[in-house]
Design a protein around this motif. Structure first.
Motif, PDB file in Angstrom:
ATOM      1  N   VAL A   1       0.830  -1.203   0.000  1.00 41.90           N
ATOM      2  CA  VAL A   1       0.000   0.000   0.000  1.00 41.90           C
ATOM      3  C   VAL A   1       0.870   1.260   0.000  1.00 41.90           C
ATOM      4  N   THR A   2       1.955   1.232   0.767  1.00 40.69           N
ATOM      5  CA  THR A   2       2.868   2.378   0.799  1.00 40.69           C
ATOM      6  C   THR A   2       3.472   2.622  -0.581  1.00 40.69           C
ATOM      7  N   ALA A   3       3.922   1.556  -1.230  1.00 44.37           N
ATOM      8  CA  ALA A   3       4.489   1.690  -2.573  1.00 44.37           C
ATOM      9  C   ALA A   3       3.453   2.225  -3.556  1.00 44.37           C
ATOM     10  N   SER A   4       2.210   1.755  -3.413  1.00 44.41           N
ATOM     11  CA  SER A   4       1.143   2.215  -4.292  1.00 44.41           C
ATOM     12  C   SER A   4       0.866   3.701  -4.099  1.00 44.41           C
ATOM     13  N   LEU A   5       0.864   4.145  -2.844  1.00 42.07           N
ATOM     14  CA  LEU A   5       0.625   5.559  -2.565  1.00 42.07           C
ATOM     15  C   LEU A   5       1.759   6.432  -3.108  1.00 42.07           C
ATOM     16  N   VAL A   6       2.994   5.976  -2.939  1.00 41.99           N
ATOM     17  CA  VAL A   6       4.137   6.730  -3.460  1.00 41.99           C
ATOM     18  C   VAL A   6       4.045   6.840  -4.974  1.00 41.99           C
ATOM     19  N   GLU A   7       3.728   5.727  -5.642  1.00 39.54           N
ATOM     20  CA  GLU A   7       3.588   5.725  -7.095  1.00 39.54           C
ATOM     21  C   GLU A   7       2.466   6.661  -7.531  1.00 39.54           C
ATOM     22  N   ALA A   8       1.355   6.680  -6.791  1.00 41.55           N
ATOM     23  CA  ALA A   8       0.235   7.549  -7.139  1.00 41.55           C
ATOM     24  C   ALA A   8       0.631   9.018  -7.027  1.00 41.55           C
ATOM     25  N   VAL A   9       1.365   9.373  -5.967  1.00 43.01           N
ATOM     26  CA  VAL A   9       1.819  10.760  -5.799  1.00 43.01           C
ATOM     27  C   VAL A   9       2.740  11.151  -6.943  1.00 43.01           C
ATOM     28  N   LEU A  10       3.664  10.269  -7.303  1.00 39.99           N
ATOM     29  CA  LEU A  10       4.593  10.560  -8.405  1.00 39.99           C
ATOM     30  C   LEU A  10       3.841  10.752  -9.715  1.00 39.99           C
ATOM     31  N   GLN A  11       2.816   9.953  -9.941  1.00 40.88           N
ATOM     32  CA  GLN A  11       2.037  10.080 -11.165  1.00 40.88           C
ATOM     33  C   GLN A  11       1.232  11.374 -11.178  1.00 40.88           C
ATOM     34  N   LEU A  12       0.620  11.699 -10.047  1.00 34.55           N
ATOM     35  CA  LEU A  12      -0.216  12.904  -9.975  1.00 34.55           C
ATOM     36  C   LEU A  12       0.600  14.183 -10.104  1.00 34.55           C
ATOM     37  N   THR A  13       1.823  14.148  -9.633  1.00 37.11           N
ATOM     38  CA  THR A  13       2.687  15.346  -9.701  1.00 37.11           C
ATOM     39  C   THR A  13       3.475  15.416 -11.005  1.00 37.11           C
ATOM     40  N   GLY A  14       3.278  14.436 -11.880  1.00 36.37           N
ATOM     41  CA  GLY A  14       3.973  14.454 -13.165  1.00 36.37           C
ATOM     42  C   GLY A  14       5.415  14.018 -13.102  1.00 36.37           C
ATOM     43  N   SER A  15       5.842  13.469 -11.973  1.00 40.70           N
ATOM     44  CA  SER A  15       7.254  13.108 -11.817  1.00 40.70           C
ATOM     45  C   SER A  15       7.657  11.926 -12.689  1.00 40.70           C
ATOM     46  N   THR A  16       6.664  11.170 -13.184  1.00 37.98           N
ATOM     47  CA  THR A  16       6.988   9.982 -13.981  1.00 37.98           C
ATOM     48  C   THR A  16       6.992  10.247 -15.483  1.00 37.98           C
ATOM     49  N   ARG A  17       6.709  11.485 -15.896  1.00 35.31           N
ATOM     50  CA  ARG A  17       6.576  11.765 -17.325  1.00 35.31           C
ATOM     51  C   ARG A  17       7.870  11.535 -18.090  1.00 35.31           C
ATOM     52  N   SER A  18       8.984  11.780 -17.447  1.00 32.11           N
ATOM     53  CA  SER A  18      10.266  11.626 -18.129  1.00 32.11           C
ATOM     54  C   SER A  18      10.763  10.189 -18.158  1.00 32.11           C
ATOM     55  N   TRP A  19      10.029   9.299 -17.502  1.00 27.86           N
ATOM     56  CA  TRP A  19      10.452   7.894 -17.463  1.00 27.86           C
ATOM     57  C   TRP A  19      10.095   7.224 -18.789  1.00 27.86           C
ATOM     58  N   PRO A  20      10.869   6.245 -19.212  1.00 25.25           N
ATOM     59  CA  PRO A  20      10.489   5.485 -20.413  1.00 25.25           C
ATOM     60  C   PRO A  20       9.118   4.837 -20.216  1.00 25.25           C
ATOM     61  N   ARG A  21       8.391   4.668 -21.322  1.00 26.25           N
ATOM     62  CA  ARG A  21       7.029   4.151 -21.238  1.00 26.25           C
ATOM     63  C   ARG A  21       6.970   2.769 -20.578  1.00 26.25           C
ATOM     64  N   PHE A  22       7.917   1.894 -20.925  1.00 25.80           N
ATOM     65  CA  PHE A  22       7.873   0.552 -20.345  1.00 25.80           C
ATOM     66  C   PHE A  22       8.128   0.591 -18.840  1.00 25.80           C
ATOM     67  N   VAL A  23       8.928   1.584 -18.378  1.00 24.95           N
ATOM     68  CA  VAL A  23       9.175   1.722 -16.944  1.00 24.95           C
ATOM     69  C   VAL A  23       7.903   2.192 -16.252  1.00 24.95           C
TER      70      VAL A  23
END
Length: 353
Positions: A264-286
Motif C-alpha cells: 500500500v505504501t508503494a502504491s501511494l508513493v507511485e500515485a503521488v509521483l504520477q499525480l505530480t507528473g514526476s513519472t513523465r520523463s520515465w520510459p514508457r515501459f518503466v
C-alpha cells in the motif's frame, strides 16, 4: 516426558486450576470468573488471579470475590506483564490440570469437563478450541466478525476451524501440569505471543498440542477503534520479535500484513509521483511496469468490498464498521510487525487496556 506415550494417565476426576492474569478489566472480570465458578465439573477447582496494577477498580472487585469464595486465590503481579502474571499464578496452583482463562472470555458450562476428556483421550499436553468472538455494539460485532472471518485473522484453527486436529498453538489452553514442570513456564521476556512460544517448546519436547472444536470460549473484543488499533499494533510488534528469535519456525501467514503495508505504501508513493507528473520523463515501459504496484492494493480493496457485501446478515452500521475494521487490523498489525522487525520489541506495551 511430554510425549503422549510418556505422560501418565489422568485420574478419573483430576483437580483443575484456572489461571487468569488481569489488568484494568473491571467491566469483564466478575462475569469471567462467574463462568468458571459455574463450570459443570464435579472435580476440585481453584482459580488463581494474578492482579496487575489496575486503576479502574479491578483489584477491589477480585478481592471482594475472593473473600466470598475460598476457591478464588489472588497473587500480586506488580509488573503487570502477562507472562509474569501467568507464571506467578501457575506457581500457586495445586492441581493436575491447568486451564488458562482471560477476563475477556467466557467458558461454556461444559468446557472443563470436555477439556479434561480431550486430554485423556488424545494424551495431549495442551488442548484448545474455538474462540467465538461476540459483540454488544455495532462496532464490537464488526470486530467479532473480523476475528471469525478468513479475510480477517484467517489461518489459525481456533478462529474458524471445524475439525479436530494436531495444532501449532491453542487458544488459552487446557494444560497438563507436567508442561510447566518440564518447560519452566512462559517466557517472561515476551509480553505478547508467549502462548505460541510455549507451545513451540512443548512440541519440540515431543508433546502434542490438540485443537478440539467442541471446546468453545466466548471472547469479547476491544470496544473502541483506538483500542483495537493499539492492540493489533502491539501484537504485530511482538510477533516480529518472535520472528527475530525463531525465524522460519513461524507460519508464512504472519508475513501477509507487513507485505500489505509495504504494498500500500508503494502504491501511494507511485500515485503521488504520477499525480505530480514526476513519472513523465520515465520510459514508457518503466511507467507501465511501476504502475503494476497498484494491482495488489486494488485486489486487497476488492477483497474488503466483497467481504462487506457478503456480510448481508449484518446491519448497515455493522457492515460499515466491518469495512473499516478489517484494514485497521491488518495495517496496524503489519505496521507494528515492521517496527518490531527493524528495532525489536524492546519495552513496547499493549496500551489498549
Amino acid at each position: 516426558m511430554l510425549a503422549p506415550t510418556e505422560l501418565p494417565p489422568l485420574d478419573a476426576l483430576p483437580g483443575v486450576s484456572y489461571i487468569m492474569p488481569i489488568l484494568n478489566e473491571a467491566d469483564h472480570v466478575e462475569e469471567a470468573v462467574s463462568t468458571i465458578l459455574a463450570q459443570d465439573y464435579p472435580g476440585q477447582k481453584e482459580i488463581v488471579v494474578a492482579l496487575g496494577p489496575s486503576t479502574d477498580g479491578t483489584t477491589e472487585v477480585v478481592r471482594r470475590m475472593a473473600a466470598a469464595d475460598p476457591r478464588i486465590i489472588t497473587v500480586d503481579n506488580p509488573a503487570g506483564d502477562t507472562p509474569i502474571g501467568l507464571n506467578l499464578a501457575v506457581a500457586r496452583t495445586t492441581h493436575a490440570v491447568v486451564i488458562r482463562v482471560d477476563a475477556h472470555s467466557e467458558l461454556t458450562a461444559d468446557y472443563t469437563a470436555r477439556g479434561v476428556a480431550v486430554l485423556r483421550e488424545t494424551r495431549a499436553a495442551n488442548a484448545g478450541g474455538l474462540m467465538r468472538a461476540r459483540g454488544r455494539t455495532a462496532f464490537q460485532r464488526a470486530v467479532a466478525r473480523a476475528y471469525m472471518s478468513r479475510i480477517g485473522l484467517g489461518g489459525p484453527a481456533y478462529h474458524a476451524g471445524d475439525e479436530a486436529q494436531e495444532a501449532e498453538s491453542a487458544y488459552l489452553g487446557v494444560f497438563r501440569r507436567e508442561v510447566f514442570d518440564a518447560l519452566d513456564g512462559f517466557d517472561e521476556t515476551l509480553r505478547r505471543g508467549q502462548d505460541w512460544e510455549l507451545n513451540l517448546r512443548l512440541r519440540e519436547a515431543g508433546g502434542l498440542v490438540w485443537f478440539a472444536p467442541e471446546l468453545q470460549v466466548t471472547y469479547w473484543p476491544r470496544a473502541t477503534w483506538s483500542n483495537l488499533v493499539k492492540q493489533f499494533y502491539a501484537t504485530g510488534v511482538w510477533r516480529a520479535e518472535i520472528v527475530r528469535r525463531y525465524g522460519a519456525r513461524n507460519s508464512a501467514r504472519y508475513f501477509a500484513p507487513p507485505l500489505l503495508v509495504l504494498g500500500v505504501t508503494a502504491s501511494l508513493v507511485e500515485a503521488v509521483l504520477q499525480l505530480t507528473g514526476s513519472t513523465r520523463s520515465w520510459p514508457r515501459f518503466v511507467r507501465g511496469f511501476t504502475s503494476l504496484v497498484h494491482v495488489p492494493s486494488a485486489a486487497y480493496a476488492a477483497g474488503i468490498v466483497t467481504a462487506v457485501w457478503r456480510a448481508d446478515d449484518a446491519g448497515i452500521r455493522e457492515r460499515l464498521w466491518f469495512g473499516l475494521v478489517l484494514p485497521s487490523m491488518h495495517v496496524s498489525w503489519g505496521a507494528g510487525f515492521l517496527r518490531g522487525l527493524a528495532t525489536g520489541a524492546a519495552s513496547n506495551r499493549d496500551r489498549s487496556r
